[in-house]
Design an enzyme around this catalytic site. Structure first.
Site: not given
Ligand code: 13P
Ligand code: ZN
Length: 264
Positions: A110, A133, A135, A204
């Site tokens: 990302e 970021h 989830h 996501h």
């Molecule tokens: P990466 O391991 O490439 O950081 O990806 C994880 C992710 O959450 C993608 O949105």
């Molecule tokens: Zn992600």
């Protein structure tokens, strides 16, 4: 002093460990970025190797040319981190590419979204320099049941918890389905983030910004908590009898010196 002993490294490890304990980081889920201050670059630079080959970015970030960004490695597990889970990239080639100067060979998939967002913060000069970021499950559930529209999604979160109006007064932006790590996801995020504290990626996760990793984590934590509360309200199956009015939310933000985004 090695990079793992520096304050910014330790702060990132501290907060992503907490995020992992919250269940926000299954497998390699999540990534962060921190645009380093000159003094942070100065303390880390004895460990830099500026000779690694440059790589091209899918989107150019001319504003960030020459800047150093601390980020996580693609595929790294936040539940099992060590030095190899991180890298520092220097943007080069007038913003068309980057060079890893320390750590893992491959930064997060990302990276483009992070760099475009950091470039927007630099352009605005609004003090933000970090992105977290993650989830959070309840938030992802909400993207299945609420309209994917910024104002109504933000109001659903603001009105869940009285802290929200002053923790994220700019509100949240919502991006519909996009392939993770794609330039299209990066573009959509960077378009929204200048006027929002966080961007929600449908089905996501969450992309939260701040003046530090601690601050960005605080935004993510508050958005995730509000999402949990909103989902519990919806799941109760009852029509809410009570909710704060928009005026009350505005007053709350104003009391703490903030102004709520009107989404005009
Ligand atoms: P990466 O391991 O490439 O950081 O990806 C994880 C992710 O959450 C993608 O949105
Ligand atoms: Zn992600």
């Amino acid at each position: 002093m090695g990079i793992t002993e520096l304050g910014f490294y330790r702060e990132v490890v501290k907060f992503i460990s907490i995020g992992a304990a919250f269940g926000w980081h299954e497998r390699n889920a999540g990534n962060i970025s921190l645009w380093l201050l000159p003094e942070e670059v100065a303390s880390a630079s004895p460990c830099f190797d500026e000779t690694r080959p440059p790589r091209k970015l899918a989107r150019a970030v001319p504003e960030m040319d020459g800047e150093y960004v601390f980020t996580t490695a693609t595929g790294s597990y936040f539940t099992d981190m060590d030095e190899t889970s991180f890298c520092i990239c220097r943007v080069c080639g007038g913003g068309s590419g980057y060079r890893v100067v320390w750590g893992a060979e491959k930064p997060t998939s990302e990276l483009c979204g992070h760099l475009l967002s950091l470039a927007a913060f630099k352009r605005a000069g609004d003090g933000r320099r970090a992105v977290y970021h993650c989830h959070p499950a309840d938030l992802v559930v909400l993207t299945n049941v609420l309209p994917l529209e910024d104002k109504s999604f933000t109001t659903a979160l603001w009105s869940a918890l009285t802290e929200c109006p002053f923790v994220f007064p700019r509100g949240v932006g919502v991006v519909p389905f996009r392939i993770p790590g794609s330039p299209e996801l990066a573009d959509a995020t960077a378009e929204l983030i200048p006027e929002r504290d966080a961007v929600i990626w449908a089905f996501h996760g969450l992309f939260a910004s701040g003046t530090s990793i601690k601050d960005a984590f605080g935004v993510a934590h508050t958005v995730a908590k509000a999402a949990e509360i909103r989902l519990k309200i919806i799941s109760s199956g009852r029509e809410p009898l009570n909710a704060p009015s928009l005026e009350e939310l505005e007053q709350t933000a104003g009391y703490f010196g903030k102004k709520l985004n009107t989404f005009d």
